[in-house]
Design an enzyme around this catalytic site. Structure first.
Site, PDB file in Angstrom:
ATOM      1  CE  LYS A 184      -4.409   0.595   2.203  1.00 22.67           C
ATOM      2  NZ  LYS A 184      -5.279   0.697   1.259  1.00 22.67           N
ATOM      3  CD  GLU A 220      -5.660  -4.509  -5.848  1.00 22.36           C
ATOM      4  OE1 GLU A 220      -6.332  -4.686  -5.105  1.00 22.36           O
ATOM      5  OE2 GLU A 220      -4.384  -4.408  -5.922  1.00 22.36           O
TER       6      GLU A 220
END
Ligand code: PLP
Ligand code: COI
Length: 341
Positions: A184, A220
């Site tokens: 992230k 995703e």
């Protein structure tokens, strides 16, 4: 504790400053003690590494008010671990995982008045993050870092709440170069901003990113992982090294198997087979489980049988069970719920 006067039911996914945030600084090879502050602004040198080379990583989690009035958070140890992995990949010092959990608890507690009440449809979003703060001009990591935690009350991530959304298959890649998609890091999200705005301009809520090597496999979306349900009720979720290891997805796999008795497959999912699934949803902290009604792949449309009005039945069961665990209506597996107070 008196709650703030906010119309909890009508807030979207935006930034509403709260009273306190947490700050710790890394200098001379060590983290200082860290503390809460009321100042929402950060002043940095013009040449700080975060500005020049985007050396920044973050996490996303939520605080919930349970049915019996406690404030809790969900699996913070996994956010601590993932932030540590993200930091290592960007040559940043790790903020110790036990201190991460303590700091999250302290920050939520200080902002208790902003934790939306049970049943309001809103939650307190918690955003821990870390960045290189001293000046660097050669391409190298910073020596000094700041770790912060901000909180903000939020409603649904997608406009329309729990209504199914429409996404498109995009030709853009989500991850920044050099295989950083599974962490992230700010740079991954910066690389997705154009694709997101382009999708919105064309009337889609999100993008389905494909694997960049073969462009045949589902990865995703910009802010959530996929879950699919087959016609015979198996939960299928893509396996890939370049997607974010979603804590929500990992939790849903457990819920599907142990609470709902469903079969789960974590495997490569080909775009070609998506038309055969009965249900599709996006899962993540912000997205919770957002049902997908339609996927547009260039000139082809894939419409899921659950339609554009309702969540599919298995997606709904997953949603009810996961949020039931988070809000204290359903008993949680050992260690999933951290009680703040
Ligand atoms: N994928 C991306 C790109 C995300 O930004 C997020 C949100 O954190 C997720 C997946 C879901 O992860 P989690 O369930 O841990 O919030
Ligand atoms: C989260 O779910 O916490 C995320 O980081 C997703 C982001 C799009 C808000």
């Amino acid at each position: 504790m008196e709650k703030k006067n906010i119309d909890w039911g009508s807030i979207g996914f935006g930034y509403i400053p709260t009273d306190y945030r947490y700050v710790a600084n890394f200098k001379d090879g060590k983290w200082d003690e860290g503390q809460l502050t009321t100042d929402p602004n950060v002043t940095l040198n013009e040449c700080a590494c975060v500005f020049q080379y985007a050396q920044t990583v973050f996490e996303g989690m939520k605080a919930y008010t349970t049915e019996d009035g406690h404030i809790v958070t969900f699996r913070p140890d996994l956010n601590a671990e993932r932030l540590a992995n993200s930091a290592r990949r960007l040559e940043m010092p790790v903020f110790p995982e036990d201190r991460f959990v303590e700091a999250v608890v302290q920050t939520i507690k200080a902002n208790e008045a902003y934790v939306p009440p049970y049943g309001s449809g809103a939650t307190l979003y918690v955003r821990p993050y870390m960045f290189g703060s001293n000046p660097v001009i050669g391409v190298k990591p910073a020596d000094e870092y700041q770790f912060r935690i901000l909180t903000t009350p939020v409603g649904p991530y997608f406009k329309g709440g729990a209504k199914p959304i429409t996404i498109r298959v995009t030709d853009f890649d989500r991850a920044a170069p050099h295989g950083t998609g599974h962490i992230k890091a700010g740079l991954n999200y910066a690389m997705s901003l154009h694709a997101i705005m382009d999708a919105h301009r064309q009337g889609y809520d999100e993008n389905m990113y494909l694997d960049s090597a073969t462009r045949t496999k589902v990865e995703e979306t910009g802010g959530a992982n996929f879950i699919f349900v087959t016609k015979d009720n198996t939960v299928v979720t893509p396996k890939s090294n370049s997607i974010l290891p979603s804590i929500t997805r990992r939790s849903l796999i457990y819920v599907a198997e142990h609470y709902l008795g469903l079969k789960v497959e974590e495997r490569e999912v080909y775009l070609d087979e998506v038309k055969d699934f009965a249900e599709c949803g996006l899962c993540g902290t912000a997205a919770v489980i957002s049902p997908v009604g339609k996927i547009v792949d260039h000139d082809k449309e894939i419409c899921f049988p659950s339609g554009m009005e309702e969540m599919g039945p298995t997606t709904k069961k997953l949603y009810e069970t996961l949020t039931g665990i988070q809000m204290g209506r359903i008993e949680a597996p050992e260690g999933w719920i951290k009680v703040i107070e």
